[in-house]
Write a protein that holds these residues in place. Structure first.
Motif, PDB file in Angstrom:
ATOM      1  N   LYS A  52      12.327  31.269  73.833  1.00 14.88           N
ATOM      2  CA  LYS A  52      13.412  30.298  74.043  1.00 14.88           C
ATOM      3  C   LYS A  52      13.314  29.664  75.432  1.00 14.88           C
ATOM      4  O   LYS A  52      13.492  28.454  75.584  1.00 14.88           O
ATOM      5  CB  LYS A  52      14.759  30.989  73.865  1.00 14.88           C
ATOM      6  CG  LYS A  52      15.041  31.433  72.438  1.00 14.88           C
ATOM      7  CD  LYS A  52      16.399  32.119  72.341  1.00 14.88           C
ATOM      8  CE  LYS A  52      16.665  32.580  70.912  1.00 14.88           C
ATOM      9  NZ  LYS A  52      17.973  33.277  70.803  1.00 14.88           N
ATOM     10  N   VAL A  53      13.027  30.506  76.434  1.00 17.71           N
ATOM     11  CA  VAL A  53      12.891  29.971  77.800  1.00 17.71           C
ATOM     12  C   VAL A  53      11.713  29.009  77.883  1.00 17.71           C
ATOM     13  O   VAL A  53      11.771  27.973  78.534  1.00 17.71           O
ATOM     14  CB  VAL A  53      12.719  31.133  78.799  1.00 17.71           C
ATOM     15  CG1 VAL A  53      12.407  30.599  80.190  1.00 17.71           C
ATOM     16  CG2 VAL A  53      13.982  31.971  78.848  1.00 17.71           C
ATOM     17  N   ARG A  54      10.602  29.335  77.173  1.00 15.19           N
ATOM     18  CA  ARG A  54       9.433  28.466  77.206  1.00 15.19           C
ATOM     19  C   ARG A  54       9.758  27.082  76.642  1.00 15.19           C
ATOM     20  O   ARG A  54       9.369  26.058  77.202  1.00 15.19           O
ATOM     21  CB  ARG A  54       8.291  29.096  76.411  1.00 15.19           C
ATOM     22  CG  ARG A  54       7.009  28.265  76.449  1.00 15.19           C
ATOM     23  CD  ARG A  54       5.891  28.909  75.691  1.00 15.19           C
ATOM     24  NE  ARG A  54       6.132  28.864  74.258  1.00 15.19           N
ATOM     25  CZ  ARG A  54       5.268  29.295  73.364  1.00 15.19           C
ATOM     26  NH1 ARG A  54       4.143  29.838  73.742  1.00 15.19           N
ATOM     27  NH2 ARG A  54       5.542  29.226  72.072  1.00 15.19           N
ATOM     28  N   LYS A  72      12.125  20.367  80.003  1.00 14.33           N
ATOM     29  CA  LYS A  72      12.351  19.902  81.378  1.00 14.33           C
ATOM     30  C   LYS A  72      11.070  19.344  81.993  1.00 14.33           C
ATOM     31  O   LYS A  72      11.099  18.341  82.706  1.00 14.33           O
ATOM     32  CB  LYS A  72      12.878  21.061  82.226  1.00 14.33           C
ATOM     33  CG  LYS A  72      14.281  21.502  81.835  1.00 14.33           C
ATOM     34  CD  LYS A  72      14.784  22.602  82.757  1.00 14.33           C
ATOM     35  CE  LYS A  72      16.208  22.994  82.408  1.00 14.33           C
ATOM     36  NZ  LYS A  72      16.720  24.061  83.298  1.00 14.33           N
ATOM     37  N   LEU A  73       9.947  19.996  81.695  1.00 17.28           N
ATOM     38  CA  LEU A  73       8.679  19.533  82.251  1.00 17.28           C
ATOM     39  C   LEU A  73       8.304  18.161  81.712  1.00 17.28           C
ATOM     40  O   LEU A  73       7.851  17.286  82.449  1.00 17.28           O
ATOM     41  CB  LEU A  73       7.578  20.545  81.938  1.00 17.28           C
ATOM     42  CG  LEU A  73       6.202  20.271  82.558  1.00 17.28           C
ATOM     43  CD1 LEU A  73       6.308  20.229  84.062  1.00 17.28           C
ATOM     44  CD2 LEU A  73       5.206  21.333  82.124  1.00 17.28           C
ATOM     45  N   ARG A  74       8.512  17.940  80.416  1.00 15.01           N
ATOM     46  CA  ARG A  74       8.224  16.629  79.840  1.00 15.01           C
ATOM     47  C   ARG A  74       9.119  15.554  80.441  1.00 15.01           C
ATOM     48  O   ARG A  74       8.681  14.432  80.717  1.00 15.01           O
ATOM     49  CB  ARG A  74       8.415  16.676  78.329  1.00 15.01           C
ATOM     50  CG  ARG A  74       7.368  17.515  77.604  1.00 15.01           C
ATOM     51  CD  ARG A  74       7.711  17.656  76.153  1.00 15.01           C
ATOM     52  NE  ARG A  74       6.800  18.566  75.471  1.00 15.01           N
ATOM     53  CZ  ARG A  74       6.959  19.013  74.240  1.00 15.01           C
ATOM     54  NH1 ARG A  74       8.010  18.630  73.546  1.00 15.01           N
ATOM     55  NH2 ARG A  74       6.075  19.830  73.694  1.00 15.01           N
ATOM     56  N   ALA A  98       6.898  23.027  90.864  1.00  8.52           N
ATOM     57  CA  ALA A  98       7.755  24.206  90.698  1.00  8.52           C
ATOM     58  C   ALA A  98       7.887  24.560  89.210  1.00  8.52           C
ATOM     59  O   ALA A  98       7.857  25.738  88.833  1.00  8.52           O
ATOM     60  CB  ALA A  98       9.134  23.939  91.303  1.00  8.52           C
ATOM     61  N   LEU A  99       8.019  23.535  88.367  1.00  3.66           N
ATOM     62  CA  LEU A  99       8.092  23.791  86.927  1.00  3.66           C
ATOM     63  C   LEU A  99       6.778  24.373  86.402  1.00  3.66           C
ATOM     64  O   LEU A  99       6.782  25.252  85.533  1.00  3.66           O
ATOM     65  CB  LEU A  99       8.432  22.493  86.185  1.00  3.66           C
ATOM     66  CG  LEU A  99       9.884  22.011  86.304  1.00  3.66           C
ATOM     67  CD1 LEU A  99      10.030  20.629  85.674  1.00  3.66           C
ATOM     68  CD2 LEU A  99      10.833  22.984  85.636  1.00  3.66           C
ATOM     69  N   PRO A 126      -1.528  22.485  76.060  1.00  2.00           N
ATOM     70  CA  PRO A 126      -0.952  22.935  77.335  1.00  2.00           C
ATOM     71  C   PRO A 126      -0.047  21.864  77.926  1.00  2.00           C
ATOM     72  O   PRO A 126      -0.258  20.663  77.725  1.00  2.00           O
ATOM     73  CB  PRO A 126      -2.188  23.172  78.218  1.00  2.00           C
ATOM     74  CG  PRO A 126      -3.262  22.342  77.615  1.00  2.00           C
ATOM     75  CD  PRO A 126      -2.993  22.296  76.140  1.00  2.00           C
ATOM     76  N   LYS A 127       0.956  22.296  78.665  1.00  2.00           N
ATOM     77  CA  LYS A 127       1.956  21.368  79.203  1.00  2.00           C
ATOM     78  C   LYS A 127       1.489  20.689  80.481  1.00  2.00           C
ATOM     79  O   LYS A 127       2.103  19.718  80.929  1.00  2.00           O
ATOM     80  CB  LYS A 127       3.269  22.110  79.454  1.00  2.00           C
ATOM     81  CG  LYS A 127       3.786  22.868  78.246  1.00  2.00           C
ATOM     82  CD  LYS A 127       3.817  21.999  77.007  1.00  2.00           C
ATOM     83  CE  LYS A 127       4.168  22.815  75.768  1.00  2.00           C
ATOM     84  NZ  LYS A 127       4.047  22.018  74.531  1.00  2.00           N
TER      85      LYS A 127
END
Length: 381
Positions: free
Chosen positions: A116-118, A124-126, A194-195, A300-301
């Motif tokens: 869930k956290v991922r 948020k990263l996107r 940071a993300l 990968p993000k």
């Protein structure tokens, strides 16, 4: 029976009675038992009958019965001790099973919470990446406007106009706006880093919980257009070195997302695999792309590159661009692909890679017939 014989018999009975009483007292002292009956004794059926030739004979209780009773009591006690030992073993086993069950449930809960956290971090990263791209476009647009205005003011100055000072003020203002935009982009870049650190840490913790530390192996079974088959054994980089890329690829294989997909391209010294079916009997490209997206494993993000794991021959790298596609380097591509994530290498099946290279292509890029990935699985010890 004569009188002397009768008297001798009574004397013998008295001696036996004393002996039995002594045995009884000894037995009580050793066993601690308190039987309600005494040990058997000699009994004359009719002591007054001293006629010779009487048919009545003394009845003697067998001593063997007393011994068998003592042995039987000892066996019962031994059986009780073994019952206690068996009960203790069963109790310990049930306790261990309960603790293992609770530990398993705790680990499953932690993994679900991490997933869930991922997903939240991915969102948020996107969003941050979109903001960075939008700001970059704004900076480029401002620079273009600035250059255009500067050229116009220079042209106006050459024509002898008096508004040069106005143009200079506007140029200065544009420069200030540009500096503010650069600062804004820098702030977003720091937030993005940071993300990325958060994503790395999450991937490491989730990977350790599910797969364990160190490197891990996978098996990829291929099927060629001529129905021949081959297998590749893949060994990932150490999980602590490339946590996000390694964990993402392991999860793709563990969910079976690459089953039925294919290698589609051989160009620029790489052989590329994509979520495209190798025939029409499995699924459509849109269906498999939706599956990757629903599991949160559509690549990968961010580009997690580490100089300690470069793009050497037979290494695997992600294609980037928020895509699950990956490729095998058929030669040393350290300089060409620096910056892309390299996360694993082929440790067995290099001959299969060479066979992939020999497959015919059209326009020197796309395979004429796709090479199928029958199955990709994590090899657990």
């Amino acid at each position: 029976m004569t009188k002397s014989t009768t008297q001798a018999l009574h004397e013998r009975l008295d001696e036996d009675d004393k002996k039995h009483r002594y045995q009884l007292s000894t037995w009580k002292r050793l066993t601690g038992a308190k039987p309600e009956t005494q040990l058997p004794r000699w009994v004359v059926a009719n002591p007054q009958d001293d006629t010779e030739g009487s048919s009545t004979s003394p009845i003697i209780a067998p001593k063997a019965r007393t011994r068998s009773t003592i042995v039987f009591t000892a066996r019962k006690r031994k059986s009780s001790i073994w019952s206690l030992v068996l009960f203790a073993i069963i109790s310990i086993g049930m306790t261990i099973y309960w603790h293992l069950s609770v530990s398993h449930q705790t680990i499953v809960g932690q993994v679900e919470a991490m997933m869930k956290v991922r997903k939240l971090i991915n969102v948020k990263l996107r969003s941050a990446e979109k903001d960075v791209k939008m700001l970059s476009r704004e900076v480029a647009s401002s620079v273009a406007i600035f250059e255009k205005q500067f050229q116009e003011r220079r042209q106006a100055q050459d024509e002898g106009r008096d508004d040069f000072l106005v143009a200079f003020a506007e140029v200065q203002k544009a420069r200030d706006d540009l500096d503010n935009l650069k600062k804004h982009i820098l702030d977003h870049h720091e937030m993005s880093e940071a993300l990325q650190d958060t994503v790395r840490d999450f991937s490491l913790q989730a990977g350790l919980a599910k797969y364990g530390p160190g490197s891990h192996k996978l098996r990829i079974d291929l099927i060629f257009p001529d129905k021949s088959e081959g297998s590749l054994i893949i060994e990932t980089a150490d999980l602590s070195l490339m946590p996000h890329s390694v964990f993402t690829f392991l999860e793709m294989a563990d969910y079976g997302l690459w089953d039925g997909c294919s290698f589609v391209m051989n160009a620029m010294h790489v052989i590329k695999a994509s979520p495209v079916p190798y025939d029409d009997s499995h699924f459509t490209s849109m269906e498999r792309a939706r599956t990757f997206s629903e599991t949160g494993l559509n690549g990968p993000k961010f580009n997690e590159y580490n100089e300690k794991y470069p793009h050497e021959q037979y290494t695997l790298g992600f294609a980037g661009g928020n895509s699950p596609s990956w490729y095998i380097n058929t030669q040393d591509n350290v300089d060409i692909h620096a910056g892309d994530p390299a996360f694993a290498r082929v440790v067995e099946g290099q001959d299969v890679v060479e066979k992939l290279e020999r497959q015919p292509t059209q326009n020197g890029i796309w395979f004429r017939q796709r090479i199928g990935i029958k199955e990709a699985r994590v090899l657990r010890p």
